[in-house]
Design an enzyme around this catalytic site. Structure first.
Site, PDB file in Angstrom:
ATOM      1  N   TYR A 145     -10.072   9.402  -6.145  1.00  0.00           N
ATOM      2  CA  TYR A 145      -9.076   9.352  -5.857  1.00  0.00           C
ATOM      3  C   TYR A 145      -8.288   8.017  -6.403  1.00  0.00           C
ATOM      4  O   TYR A 145      -8.598   7.168  -6.631  1.00  0.00           O
ATOM      5  CB  TYR A 145      -8.407   8.658  -4.068  1.00  0.00           C
ATOM      6  CG  TYR A 145      -7.178   8.787  -3.432  1.00  0.00           C
ATOM      7  CD1 TYR A 145      -6.235   9.836  -3.801  1.00  0.00           C
ATOM      8  CD2 TYR A 145      -6.130   7.850  -3.268  1.00  0.00           C
ATOM      9  CE1 TYR A 145      -4.837   9.830  -3.504  1.00  0.00           C
ATOM     10  CE2 TYR A 145      -5.107   7.556  -3.142  1.00  0.00           C
ATOM     11  CZ  TYR A 145      -4.343   8.928  -3.825  1.00  0.00           C
ATOM     12  OH  TYR A 145      -3.117   8.420  -2.788  1.00  0.00           O
ATOM     13  N   ASP A 244     -10.669   2.022 -12.104  1.00  0.00           N
ATOM     14  CA  ASP A 244      -9.435   1.138 -10.972  1.00  0.00           C
ATOM     15  C   ASP A 244     -10.595   0.650 -10.038  1.00  0.00           C
ATOM     16  O   ASP A 244     -11.444   1.383  -9.484  1.00  0.00           O
ATOM     17  CB  ASP A 244      -9.673   2.791 -10.413  1.00  0.00           C
ATOM     18  CG  ASP A 244      -8.598   2.778  -9.410  1.00  0.00           C
ATOM     19  OD1 ASP A 244      -8.377   2.245  -8.780  1.00  0.00           O
ATOM     20  OD2 ASP A 244      -7.767   3.890  -9.179  1.00  0.00           O
ATOM     21  N   LYS A 279      -4.342  -2.663  -3.423  1.00  0.00           N
ATOM     22  CA  LYS A 279      -5.278  -3.663  -1.910  1.00  0.00           C
ATOM     23  C   LYS A 279      -4.873  -5.262  -1.757  1.00  0.00           C
ATOM     24  O   LYS A 279      -4.193  -5.837  -1.240  1.00  0.00           O
ATOM     25  CB  LYS A 279      -6.266  -2.649  -1.451  1.00  0.00           C
ATOM     26  CG  LYS A 279      -5.992  -0.883  -1.701  1.00  0.00           C
ATOM     27  CD  LYS A 279      -6.986  -0.032  -1.421  1.00  0.00           C
ATOM     28  CE  LYS A 279      -6.417   1.170  -1.313  1.00  0.00           C
ATOM     29  NZ  LYS A 279      -7.125   1.949  -2.134  1.00  0.00           N
TER      30      LYS A 279
HETATM   31  C1  LIG Z   1      -5.805   3.222  -2.813  1.00  0.00           C
HETATM   32  C2  LIG Z   1      -5.966   3.610  -4.331  1.00  0.00           C
HETATM   33  C3  LIG Z   1      -4.798   4.339  -4.858  1.00  0.00           C
HETATM   34  C4  LIG Z   1      -3.390   4.467  -4.384  1.00  0.00           C
HETATM   35  O1  LIG Z   1      -3.188   3.115  -4.576  1.00  0.00           O
HETATM   36  P1  LIG Z   1      -1.560   2.881  -3.240  1.00  0.00           P
HETATM   37  O2  LIG Z   1      -1.641   1.258  -4.038  1.00  0.00           O
HETATM   38  O3  LIG Z   1      -2.167   3.830  -2.449  1.00  0.00           O
HETATM   39  O4  LIG Z   1      -0.978   3.660  -4.501  1.00  0.00           O
HETATM   40  C5  LIG Z   1      -5.538   4.324  -6.303  1.00  0.00           C
HETATM   41  N1  LIG Z   1      -6.712   4.460  -6.525  1.00  0.00           N
HETATM   42  C6  LIG Z   1      -7.816   3.904  -5.618  1.00  0.00           C
HETATM   43  C7  LIG Z   1      -9.664   4.100  -6.405  1.00  0.00           C
HETATM   44  C8  LIG Z   1      -7.612   3.460  -3.975  1.00  0.00           C
HETATM   45  O5  LIG Z   1      -8.063   3.495  -3.304  1.00  0.00           O
END
Ligand SMILES: *Cc1c(COP(=O)(O)O)cnc(C)c1O
Length: 442
Positions: A145, A244, A279
């Site tokens: 994701y 990511d 986060k």
């Molecule tokens: C939570 C998440 C996102 C998206 O971040 P948001 O602040 O919710 O837009 C993207 N990549 C990863 C791996 C995530 O866990």
């Protein structure tokens, strides 16, 4: 629990004016059923809802609350910043300090730009990668994701996994055509794709350690980690690797997952070209960031041709919260986190084993998740075969006993430095009944 009247009332009001009553899908408890508690306050590892119930929190706002809720140092930093002005729309010192802190921790990041969410970070990193290569195609992995970026929703994890959606309506066919989805960890599939279409590929994007289909750590083969393999394969074709670390950054270790599987002294160097964060970096306020090689980041406006901007980007409250959170994350904090994580894993494993519930626990640094199936999970297809009905029974028994788990079998469990032995004892007290509930329906 002392009741759910207030939350039930709030949820029905919410459903009138907010789609499904929530501002992010997994919060609606759609896959586990029932009414989500409406939370009114939180402190340390504890949550309080509108009906006066108290819960031990294992969601941690999906990652940011790594020091626990309302940590004095973070709250004071935000309070102090608020008194000096909520937003300037002009450069401010906190942006510099936060970028310096990230650059000093994460070796591949030479320059960083702050945004307001992880979604913005991955979207912007993709734009830079496409501009740098002059190519359109992006490769992602099933179950990873990367936020709700159009191009990256295909076979995504997190809420898309929770609700068994193939992707999303409203994404154009042209966008979907530029995204190739491969099974996670499948090197043969990566090699075959690059052999056929290497010259069209702008970038591979991957979670440094997938954690949105549950935690699926990258595997070594012949002494080479998967991320390193991706970096080498991309580079051989003139493409980039975007790692990511929105979820794993500053959580899996002090340097994120790159601190776990990046090069050590003596190793040949390898590095992602671009990385994304979110986060933890905002400590609970809306922050994301993307960064990497200075030549790539130099493509951004105003110096370069890639446009990217934000009214509230680098917001002084957000940078204050992020800085105070990172300041609290010293080596001792990661030891506390690691030990809380290991203790909890053992407690869960013992309870599920005693009750005869098939499960497997997977980790990435201090991060972990529990799958309700016996065999290891190597990718999204495996993750989807877990016993989600058993998880649902387990989830509700935990909630009833005052432990707030992610309301989905596809999410990591988040501990914080506020998860003290006393807090873990409270979880331990509820686990046997929850494990029995999980076993019950089989
Ligand atoms: C939570 C998440 C996102 C998206 O971040 P948001 O602040 O919710 O837009 C993207 N990549 C990863 C791996 C995530 O866990």
């Amino acid at each position: 629990m002392t009741g759910t009247t207030s939350s039930t009332d709030l949820f029905s009001r919410a459903q009138q004016v907010i789609p499904s009553g929530v501002n992010s899908p997994v919060r609606a408890f759609g896959s586990v059923g029932g009414t989500p508690p409406f939370l009114t306050s939180a402190k340390g590892a504890l949550l309080h809802d509108a009906d006066g119930n108290e819960y031990v929190d294992l969601v941690g706002s999906w990652g940011p609350m790594i020091l626990g809720h309302a940590d004095e140092r973070v709250v004071e930093a935000v309070r102090e910043a608020a008194g000096r002005g909520l937003s300037f729309g002009a450069p401010q010192p906190g942006e510099v300090s936060l970028a310096e802190e990230v650059v000093s921790r994460i070796a591949p990041v030479q320059q960083l730009r702050l945004v307001n969410s992880g979604t913005e970070a991955t979207m912007s990193a993709l734009r830079v990668a496409r501009a740098a290569t002059g190519r359109d195609v992006v490769v992602k992995f099933a179950g990873c994701y990367h936020g709700h970026v159009d191009a990256l929703l295909a076979e995504a994890g997190s809420g898309v996994a929770t609700f068994a959606m193939p992707g999303s309506a409203g994404v154009t066919a042209a966008t979907a055509r530029d995204t190739v989805v491969l099974p996670y960890g499948d090197r043969a599939a990566v090699r075959a794709l690059f052999a056929e279409r290497g010259a069209e590929i702008a970038a591979i994007i991957t979670e440094a350690a997938p954690a949105n289909m549950g935690v699926v750590p990258p595997r070594e083969e012949d002494g080479t980690g998967f991320n390193r393999f991706l970096s080498e394969t991309a580079h051989a074709a003139g493409a980039l690797l975007i790692s990511d670390e929105v979820l794993t950054g500053f959580r899996a270790s002090r340097e994120g997952y790159y601190g776990v599987d990046g090069p050590r002294g003596g190793d040949d160097a390898w590095a992602p070209d671009l990385m994304t964060f979110g986060k933890v970096i905002g400590g609970g306020l809306p922050v994301g960031a993307f960064g990497g090689r200075a030549d790539l980041m130099g493509l951004l406006a105003p110096a370069g041709p890639v446009y990217q901007a934000g009214t509230l980007s680098g917001n002084p409250l957000a940078t204050a919260a992020g800085l105070a959170t990172l300041a609290g994350l010293d080596d001792a904090a990661y030891e506390t986190l690691g030990s809380a994580s290991r203790t909890l894993q053992q407690l869960v494993a013992d309870a599920l084993t005693t009750a005869g519930v098939p499960h497997t626990i997977q980790t990435a640094g201090t991060l972990f998740s529990v799958f309700f199936r016996e065999e290891p999970v190597r990718g999204y297809e495996d993750a989807k075969t877990q016993d989600t009905a058993a998880f649902t029974r387990f989830f509700h028994a935990m909630l009833e006993g005052g432990v707030y788990l992610p309301p989905s079998a596809f999410e990591a469990w988040f501990v914080s430095t506020a998860h003290t032995p006393e807090i873990l004892d409270r979880i331990a007290a509820v686990l046997p009944a929850a494990a029995a509930a999980a076993a019950g329906g089989r």
